[in-house]
Design an enzyme around this catalytic site. Structure first.
Site, PDB file in Angstrom:
ATOM      1  N   ASN A  10       0.809  -1.222   0.000  1.00 49.62           N
ATOM      2  CA  ASN A  10       0.000   0.000   0.000  1.00 49.62           C
ATOM      3  C   ASN A  10       0.842   1.272   0.000  1.00 49.62           C
ATOM      4  O   ASN A  10       0.299   2.369   0.066  1.00 49.62           O
ATOM      5  CB  ASN A  10      -0.992  -0.002   1.165  1.00 49.62           C
ATOM      6  CG  ASN A  10      -0.308   0.051   2.512  1.00 49.62           C
ATOM      7  OD1 ASN A  10       0.906  -0.058   2.603  1.00 49.62           O
ATOM      8  ND2 ASN A  10      -1.083   0.191   3.572  1.00 49.62           N
ATOM      9  N   CYS A  11       2.162   1.152  -0.114  1.00 52.88           N
ATOM     10  CA  CYS A  11       3.054   2.320  -0.184  1.00 52.88           C
ATOM     11  C   CYS A  11       2.974   2.920  -1.588  1.00 52.88           C
ATOM     12  O   CYS A  11       3.115   2.209  -2.587  1.00 52.88           O
ATOM     13  CB  CYS A  11       4.482   1.883   0.132  1.00 52.88           C
ATOM     14  SG  CYS A  11       5.735   3.130  -0.200  1.00 52.88           S
ATOM     15  N   ASN A  12       2.722   4.217  -1.673  1.00 50.38           N
ATOM     16  CA  ASN A  12       2.587   4.870  -2.978  1.00 50.38           C
ATOM     17  C   ASN A  12       3.844   4.741  -3.827  1.00 50.38           C
ATOM     18  O   ASN A  12       3.761   4.553  -5.043  1.00 50.38           O
ATOM     19  CB  ASN A  12       2.219   6.345  -2.809  1.00 50.38           C
ATOM     20  CG  ASN A  12       0.798   6.515  -2.341  1.00 50.38           C
ATOM     21  OD1 ASN A  12      -0.062   5.662  -2.598  1.00 50.38           O
ATOM     22  ND2 ASN A  12       0.522   7.599  -1.638  1.00 50.38           N
TER      23      ASN A  12
END
Length: 116
Positions: A10-12
């Site tokens: 979920n890290c951009n």
């Protein structure tokens, strides 16, 4: 040989990197720190190529949540590794093991130079 990509789904920045790899048809295996925590051996192997300072993401939420005492205690590889093992999300993301060495973060120019 497939690249080894380490990070958190979920890290951009990881999302950008994975999208770039997919769009450029670069074969990789993704290791999610949430499901496969890193080991001391991995950290020490990476630190043979990149400094422990570059592995510690001091811009992220996890670092900011540490107490100022805990932050101040990160002074060398041993102390950094203890913190990183307890907080895998604090490792700079993504971390890519490539034939041309370790790549940290997402930089399209660096990816083009080292991964194509």
């Amino acid at each position: 040989m497939a690249l080894q990509v380490y990070g958190i789904k979920n890290c951009n920045t990881v999302k950008k990197a994975l999208t770039w790899l997919d769009e450029n048809k670069v074969d990789y295996t993704f290791h999610d720190y949430k499901k496969e925590p890193t080991t001391l051996q991995q950290l020490e192997t990476w630190e043979k190529e990149v400094s422990w300072e570059s592995l510690v993401n001091k811009k992220g939420t996890t670092w900011r949540k540490l107490s100022s005492e805990d932050q101040a205690a990160v002074v060398d590889a041993d102390s950094a590794n203890k913190v990183l093992l307890n907080n895998n999300s604090m490792i700079k993301r993504p971390l890519i093991e490539s034939p041309k060495g370790i790549i940290l973060g997402f930089d399209e120019e660096e990816y083009r130079a080292k991964l194509k």
